[in-house]
Motif scaffolding. Structure first.
Motif, mmCIF file in Angstrom:
data_model
loop_
_atom_site.group_PDB
_atom_site.id
_atom_site.type_symbol
_atom_site.label_atom_id
_atom_site.label_comp_id
_atom_site.label_asym_id
_atom_site.label_seq_id
_atom_site.Cartn_x
_atom_site.Cartn_y
_atom_site.Cartn_z
ATOM 1 N N THR A 99 -85.712 9.405 30.996
ATOM 2 C CA THR A 99 -86.077 8.152 30.353
ATOM 3 C C THR A 99 -86.971 8.477 29.158
ATOM 4 O OG1 THR A 99 -85.999 7.007 32.467
ATOM 5 C CG2 THR A 99 -87.237 5.940 30.703
ATOM 6 N N ARG A 145 -89.281 12.171 32.419
ATOM 7 C CA ARG A 145 -89.327 11.251 31.284
ATOM 8 C C ARG A 145 -89.974 11.920 30.084
ATOM 9 N NH1 ARG A 145 -94.126 7.218 33.286
ATOM 10 N NH2 ARG A 145 -95.417 8.915 34.010
ATOM 11 N N GLU A 150 -97.425 -0.282 24.692
ATOM 12 C CA GLU A 150 -96.155 0.293 25.120
ATOM 13 C C GLU A 150 -95.032 -0.657 24.747
ATOM 14 O OE1 GLU A 150 -95.985 2.038 29.041
ATOM 15 O OE2 GLU A 150 -98.186 2.049 29.085
ATOM 16 N N ARG A 169 -86.340 6.643 19.424
ATOM 17 C CA ARG A 169 -85.858 6.780 20.804
ATOM 18 C C ARG A 169 -84.368 7.115 20.818
ATOM 19 N NH1 ARG A 169 -84.828 2.383 25.443
ATOM 20 N NH2 ARG A 169 -83.590 1.625 23.719
ATOM 21 N N PRO A 225 -91.437 -1.925 25.653
ATOM 22 C CA PRO A 225 -90.446 -1.884 26.724
ATOM 23 C C PRO A 225 -89.058 -1.555 26.174
ATOM 24 C CG PRO A 225 -91.195 -4.140 26.335
ATOM 25 C CD PRO A 225 -91.994 -3.249 25.446
ATOM 26 N N ALA A 226 -88.244 -0.954 27.025
ATOM 27 C CA ALA A 226 -86.886 -0.582 26.626
ATOM 28 C C ALA A 226 -86.124 -1.788 26.096
ATOM 29 C CB ALA A 226 -86.155 0.059 27.800
ATOM 30 N N GLN A 282 -82.976 10.453 22.783
ATOM 31 C CA GLN A 282 -82.228 10.333 24.029
ATOM 32 C C GLN A 282 -81.167 11.419 24.210
ATOM 33 O OE1 GLN A 282 -81.337 6.116 23.644
ATOM 34 N NE2 GLN A 282 -82.619 5.676 25.426
ATOM 35 N N CYS A 320 -92.232 10.807 26.701
ATOM 36 C CA CYS A 320 -93.030 9.731 26.108
ATOM 37 C C CYS A 320 -93.466 10.162 24.715
ATOM 38 C CB CYS A 320 -94.264 9.443 26.954
ATOM 39 S SG CYS A 320 -93.896 8.977 28.647
ATOM 40 N N LYS A 335 -89.640 6.931 26.645
ATOM 41 C CA LYS A 335 -90.559 5.794 26.504
ATOM 42 C C LYS A 335 -91.307 5.901 25.188
ATOM 43 C CE LYS A 335 -91.273 4.759 31.279
ATOM 44 N NZ LYS A 335 -91.833 3.468 31.568
ATOM 45 N N ALA A 336 -91.644 4.732 24.630
ATOM 46 C CA ALA A 336 -92.306 4.684 23.330
ATOM 47 C C ALA A 336 -93.554 3.815 23.393
ATOM 48 C CB ALA A 336 -91.351 4.117 22.291
ATOM 49 N N ALA A 337 -94.531 4.175 22.554
ATOM 50 C CA ALA A 337 -95.748 3.376 22.449
ATOM 51 C C ALA A 337 -96.297 3.501 21.031
ATOM 52 C CB ALA A 337 -96.791 3.839 23.455
#
Length: 75
Positions: A44, A2, A59, A33, A61-62, A37, A4, A46-48
């Protein structure tokens, strides 16, 4: 497996939860994102958001990112 990423924000007061995060911030990370990708196929992304005042990490969520991008594109 993943990738992040974190975007730092400095507004005052910092949001207490995802529900309080401004929609523009969610859309911004959805766009980041979407750009990342294709660069990391099979992983995967992920973003925050890190609000520096608190400090508070939220965080995203998708599903929230997908919804924000769908609203932008009308899809």
């Amino acid at each position: 497996d993943r990738v992040c990423f974190v975007d730092y924000k400095t507004p005052r007061p910092a949001p207490a939860s995802l529900a309080e995060v401004p929609p523009a911030y969610v859309l911004q990370l959805a766009l980041y994102r979407a750009l990342l990708q294709p660069l990391y196929p099979g992983r995967t992304v992920k973003a925050a958001l890190l609000f520096t005042e608190a400090p508070r990490l939220i965080e995203l969520p998708a599903s929230a990112l997908d919804d924000a991008l769908a609203r932008l594109t009308g899809a």
